[in-house]
Design a protein around this motif. Structure first.
Motif, PDB file in Angstrom:
ATOM      1  N   ASN A   1       7.290 -36.220  34.982  1.00  0.00           N
ATOM      2  CA  ASN A   1       8.613 -35.633  35.223  1.00  0.00           C
ATOM      3  C   ASN A   1       9.164 -34.940  33.980  1.00  0.00           C
ATOM      4  O   ASN A   1       9.897 -33.967  34.093  1.00  0.00           O
ATOM      5  CB  ASN A   1       9.571 -36.723  35.706  1.00  0.00           C
ATOM      6  CG  ASN A   1      10.903 -36.145  36.148  1.00  0.00           C
ATOM      7  OD1 ASN A   1      10.944 -35.149  36.852  1.00  0.00           O
ATOM      8  ND2 ASN A   1      11.987 -36.770  35.748  1.00  0.00           N
ATOM      9  N   SER A   2       8.863 -35.464  32.799  1.00  0.00           N
ATOM     10  CA  SER A   2       9.352 -34.847  31.569  1.00  0.00           C
ATOM     11  C   SER A   2       8.331 -35.086  30.463  1.00  0.00           C
ATOM     12  O   SER A   2       7.354 -35.825  30.639  1.00  0.00           O
ATOM     13  CB  SER A   2      10.718 -35.423  31.179  1.00  0.00           C
ATOM     14  OG  SER A   2      10.623 -36.814  30.957  1.00  0.00           O
TER      15      SER A   2
ATOM     16  N   HIS B   1       5.116 -30.773  33.234  1.00  0.00           N
ATOM     17  CA  HIS B   1       5.908 -31.315  34.345  1.00  0.00           C
ATOM     18  C   HIS B   1       5.162 -31.110  35.664  1.00  0.00           C
ATOM     19  O   HIS B   1       4.645 -30.037  35.943  1.00  0.00           O
ATOM     20  CB  HIS B   1       7.262 -30.623  34.404  1.00  0.00           C
ATOM     21  CG  HIS B   1       8.068 -31.011  35.622  1.00  0.00           C
ATOM     22  ND1 HIS B   1       8.724 -32.211  35.722  1.00  0.00           N
ATOM     23  CD2 HIS B   1       8.305 -30.343  36.783  1.00  0.00           C
ATOM     24  CE1 HIS B   1       9.326 -32.285  36.884  1.00  0.00           C
ATOM     25  NE2 HIS B   1       9.096 -31.149  37.547  1.00  0.00           N
ATOM     26  N   GLY B   2       5.085 -32.170  36.470  1.00  0.00           N
ATOM     27  CA  GLY B   2       4.404 -32.105  37.756  1.00  0.00           C
ATOM     28  C   GLY B   2       2.951 -32.494  37.710  1.00  0.00           C
ATOM     29  O   GLY B   2       2.286 -32.485  38.746  1.00  0.00           O
TER      30      GLY B   2
ATOM     31  N   ASN C   1       7.076 -38.738  44.133  1.00  0.00           N
ATOM     32  CA  ASN C   1       7.452 -37.900  45.263  1.00  0.00           C
ATOM     33  C   ASN C   1       7.436 -38.772  46.514  1.00  0.00           C
ATOM     34  O   ASN C   1       6.383 -39.229  46.967  1.00  0.00           O
ATOM     35  CB  ASN C   1       6.463 -36.735  45.399  1.00  0.00           C
ATOM     36  CG  ASN C   1       6.925 -35.738  46.459  1.00  0.00           C
ATOM     37  OD1 ASN C   1       7.580 -36.090  47.426  1.00  0.00           O
ATOM     38  ND2 ASN C   1       6.580 -34.468  46.250  1.00  0.00           N
TER      39      ASN C   1
ATOM     40  N   ASP D   1      12.837 -41.410  32.836  1.00  0.00           N
ATOM     41  CA  ASP D   1      12.647 -40.114  33.468  1.00  0.00           C
ATOM     42  C   ASP D   1      11.311 -39.503  33.133  1.00  0.00           C
ATOM     43  O   ASP D   1      11.058 -38.346  33.418  1.00  0.00           O
ATOM     44  CB  ASP D   1      13.767 -39.159  33.035  1.00  0.00           C
ATOM     45  CG  ASP D   1      13.830 -38.998  31.525  1.00  0.00           C
ATOM     46  OD1 ASP D   1      14.531 -38.090  31.060  1.00  0.00           O
ATOM     47  OD2 ASP D   1      13.168 -39.790  30.803  1.00  0.00           O
TER      48      ASP D   1
ATOM     49  N   LEU E   1       8.242 -40.415  34.225  1.00  0.00           N
ATOM     50  CA  LEU E   1       7.414 -40.348  35.419  1.00  0.00           C
ATOM     51  C   LEU E   1       8.300 -40.467  36.645  1.00  0.00           C
ATOM     52  O   LEU E   1       9.348 -41.100  36.607  1.00  0.00           O
ATOM     53  CB  LEU E   1       6.361 -41.462  35.421  1.00  0.00           C
ATOM     54  CG  LEU E   1       5.364 -41.461  34.245  1.00  0.00           C
ATOM     55  CD1 LEU E   1       4.508 -42.697  34.315  1.00  0.00           C
ATOM     56  CD2 LEU E   1       4.498 -40.217  34.269  1.00  0.00           C
ATOM     57  N   GLU E   2       7.872 -39.854  37.736  1.00  0.00           N
ATOM     58  CA  GLU E   2       8.649 -39.902  38.963  1.00  0.00           C
ATOM     59  C   GLU E   2       7.689 -39.941  40.144  1.00  0.00           C
ATOM     60  O   GLU E   2       6.504 -39.605  40.009  1.00  0.00           O
ATOM     61  CB  GLU E   2       9.575 -38.672  39.044  1.00  0.00           C
ATOM     62  CG  GLU E   2      10.615 -38.754  40.153  1.00  0.00           C
ATOM     63  CD  GLU E   2      11.440 -40.021  40.045  1.00  0.00           C
ATOM     64  OE1 GLU E   2      11.122 -40.958  40.820  1.00  0.00           O
ATOM     65  OE2 GLU E   2      12.340 -40.102  39.189  1.00  0.00           O
TER      66      GLU E   2
END
Length: 779
Positions: free
Chosen positions: A87-88, A41-42, A78, A73, A75-76
């Motif tokens: 993201n997951s 994650h990240g 910022n 969910d 990829l996200e």
């Protein structure tokens, strides 16, 4: 210790690959990134805002968002720094199975204005799946009479990874009796056989236990194992043998039940019961295969049993055993590989999203209305989808990426012509015959204030009688605005101006909502014959639009003014020597009205009579007011004559005035000339009067004829033009006002003979000369 160091080294390499393999490229209208599966994650994927050319400050105001098929969910972004991150947990095998290519297709949508970007994130495989056997152990039965180099098929392992991570190597635990032979078939799958190196002796060893190890090509390597339990049987010399060890069959999907797949044929060199063969599914055959196919144990025919769906499974591997009927049966083996061929049995699927409705009618060309994504579960040409629109709509489809379209504005919109459109989108694949799907989108056209209120005609003419009651309704004006709602709400107002010394608003008013025009005070024809002004119509749009109409109000005369006597001619000296027909005095009167209302006639109310009851010596001209002698005067006539003259107009009802004329009869030497006109004698007077009457009759006939023609023309124009609104509404165009007399001559006020500017107040006349009948037309 060595193994631990290798694991640490592999972990460092994996972390380094996560940082180095995240790349991007722009091509074919999209941004391309890559990320390894199982990234934490990240994990940084890419600077998506920078790569798309977007400013960080506009991400939040423009509603920057991601959209993707399936799970959203993984990829996200910022929104503070515009970085796309993990993201997951991303599992490539869960997303794409064993497909060689695996990508996440993202749609980046920003509003104000609407823009769509396509982002492809390739999910790279890591070696996170070990080879796996379907069973924990495999049982084999081998006759002790089997010769060396006899072969027995084994079930291979499967690996969910792809590429080198799925390239399997097999190893058999050491044995003096058995060896492993691995061959690759045409589908690049491994075919495993257990090879008997030398005959086994049941009396020596009844069961052998071996370990089959499968190792993949990943880094680090992962392994899977299965235990082989081999039971040695004491029977039969010759096992059944098939023509081929592997049979390849192609079969169309949706083949009906009972369709023949293949007819197998095996032979046995033995005799009698040991030669009779029974065909069976091997214990290696999975249940899902048995649910699709059936085998005839006697004939060896394999037929379709269940529904075959190419999109569900593209290939089936069926292991077949041919067993003889001896007490200690021998078994022959083969594999049937059934490849399912695709049919065009899936209609295209269409998803319409991000609808920007309604659409402003002044939207620029190229405005994005909706986003359309297409898919088809078929493959090849059967899965290639084209998209089209119904004809004769002001929209078009623009391909933004593979199977992605934008519905955009192609030509100008006009809500007043077409308020909405039903757009039918048709998706058709490339199969034969092709399959299609349709979806309808109602596109409402929103109104903008692009139409000003319009009157039916630029001028309106109405006629109003003078002395109207205050607040009387004159007419109703109406303007039409084809816009909608507030843009079509019309309000009316006067275009203020001066009428003489007064403001226009002191004469008339207009109701703001209904357009009804009212006279605020009684109108006086003698002051104001024509009131011309403009009324403005404005809508409630932003900015407001408007137009003007000219209203001409003709004030019609009424008989509200009695004849007025002018000074002079009240007392005259008349010589007794005058003969008949001599003018001795004249009564002068005017009428402030017009037309018939100002046409005056004179008559004696109390004519003086001569002595002995003879006819009076004086008379008055019917239309001139001239008092003349009817006979020669004599001594019998009274020296003082008092004449009462009635002056009457021709209005309905007629108004009158009376004048008293005093005449003194004197001797010829004492009196001045009674008239400025030279005496014509008794014989000449009737002739002059007769000539005047003839001229008057001719003039009256001419005026009457012209009046009739004018009225006929006016009625024809009124019938041809649309009817006016309100009381006394006139026809369109410039009016014709006709003043005429039907009989005799008449007097018309000097005010009517003067040409006046519309709406201008003029003073009352000070002198009113008599005149013959006339016709006047105001234009």
């Amino acid at each position: 210790m060595v193994y631990s160091q290798r694991r640490n080294t592999g972990s460092r390499r994996l972390l380094l690959s996560l940082l180095l393999l995240t790349t991007w490229e722009a091509g074919s209208g999209q941004v391309h990134y890559s990320v390894t599966e199982e990234a934490k994650h990240g994990t940084f994927v890419g600077r998506i805002a920078q790569d798309l050319g977007l400013e960080l400050a506009e991400l939040v105001p423009r509603l920057f968002r991601l959209a993707s098929k399936g799970r959203r969910d993984l990829l996200e972004v910022n929104l503070q720094n515009g970085i796309l991150f993990v993201n997951s947990r991303i599992d490539r095998e869960e997303l794409c199975g064993r497909s060689a290519e695996c990508s996440l297709h993202l749609e980046v949508i920003v509003d104000r204005p609407l823009q769509v970007f396509h982002v492809e994130v390739e999910v790279r495989d890591i070696n996170d799946n070990a080879p796996r056997f379907f069973r924990q152990e495999q049982r084999l039965f081998i006759l002790e009479s089997r010769i060396a180099d006899s072969r027995f098929p084994l079930e291979g392992a499967s690996d969910m990874d792809i590429g080198a991570n799925a390239e399997l190597r097999y190893k058999l635990s050491p044995s003096e009796y058995f060896d492993l032979d691995v061959r690759a078939n045409e589908d690049e799958t491994n075919f495993l056989e257990l090879v008997l190196k030398k005959p086994v002796d049941r009396e020596e060893t009844q069961e052998h236990s071996l370990m089959l190890i499968a190792t993949d090509g990943g880094k680090p390597e992962l392994t899977g194992t299965v235990q082989l339990l081999i039971t040695v049987l004491d029977a039969n010399d010759n096992a059944p043998e098939f023509d081929k060890s592997i049979y390849n069959v192609r079969l169309m999907e949706n083949a009906p039940n009972g369709t023949l797949v293949i007819k197998l044929n095996a032979s046995d060199a033995d005799e009698g019961i040991n030669k009779d063969i029974v065909y069976l599914f091997s214990n290696l055959v999975l249940d899902n295969v048995k649910s699709k196919f059936t085998i005839n144990s006697n004939s060896g025919e394999i037929r379709v049993k269940g529904k075959l769906d190419y999109e569900e499974c593209k290939l089936y591997e069926i292991n077949i055993d041919a067993v003889d009927k001896s007490t200690f049966p021998l078994t022959g083996h083969c594999k049937v590989i059934v490849k399912i061929l695709d049919e065009n049995d899936n209609t295209p699927e269409m998803v319409i999203t991000s609808l920007s409705l309604p659409v402003q009618e002044n939207s620029p060309l190229g405005t994005v209305i909706a986003l359309i994504s297409l898919s088809d579960r078929d493959s090849g040409a059967n899965g290639q989808v084209n998209c089209s629109l119904t004809p004769n709509v002001p929209f078009k489809l623009v391909s933004t990426f593979k199977n992605y379209y934008s519905l955009v504005l192609d030509s100008a919109l006009d809500r007043e012509s077409v308020p909405s459109y039903r757009v039918v989108v048709t998706a058709r694949d490339g199969g034969s015959p092709p399959l299609s799907a349709t979806a309808s989108v109602w596109v409402e056209v929103a109104d903008v204030n692009d139409n000003a209120p319009a009157f039916a005609q630029p001028e309106h003419t109405v006629f109003v009688r003078e002395n109207n009651a205050p607040g009387r309704h004159i007419c109703t004006l109406s303007a039409r605005d084809p816009d909608a709602q507030e843009n079509a709400r019309v309000s009316y107002s006067l275009v203020e101006r001066r009428v003489g010394e007064r403001a226009l608003s002191s004469y008339v008013s207009v109701h703001a909502e209904s357009g009804r025009v009212f006279a605020l005070q009684p109108l006086d024809h003698e002051e104001l014959e024509l009131l011309q002004f403009q009324v403005s119509a404005r809508d409630a749009g932003v900015p407001p639009l408007g137009s003007n109409v000219t209203l001409q109000v003709f004030v019609l005369d009424e008989n509200d003014n009695a004849p007025a006597l002018l000074p002079g001619g009240a007392g005259e000296l008349v010589p007794r020597s005058l003969g008949a027909g001599h003018v001795v005095a004249k009564v002068r009167a005017v009428d402030a009205d017009s037309g018939y209302n100002a046409w005056l006639s004179y008559e004696l109310l109390q004519p003086a009579a001569a002595a002995g009851g003879a006819r009076g010596p004086f008379r008055v001209g019917l239309y001139t007011g001239e008092i003349s002698t009817t006979r020669a005067l004599d001594e019998a006539d009274a020296p003082r004559q008092r004449l009462l003259v009635l002056v009457k107009d021709h209005g309905e009802p007629a108004l009158t005035a009376t004048a008293t004329v005093l005449l003194s009869l004197v001797e010829s030497g004492l009196a001045p000339r009674a008239s400025s006109r030279a005496p014509e004698g008794a014989a000449g007077a009737p002739t002059a009067l007769l000539d005047v009457n003839v001229y008057l009759i001719v003039a009256i006939c001419a005026v009457s004829s012209l009046l009739v023609l004018t009225l006929l023309l006016y009625v024809a124009l009124r019938c041809a033009a649309p009817p006016g609104e309100g009381e006394g509404a006139g026809a369109a165009g410039k009016p014709a006002l006709v003043c005429a007399s039907a009989v005799g001559s008449w007097s018309c006020s000097q005010q009517r003979r003067q040409r006046c500017a519309p709406g201008r107040v003029r003073p009352r006349p000070t002198s009113w000369p008599s005149a013959p009948a006339f016709l006047r037309v105001l234009e």
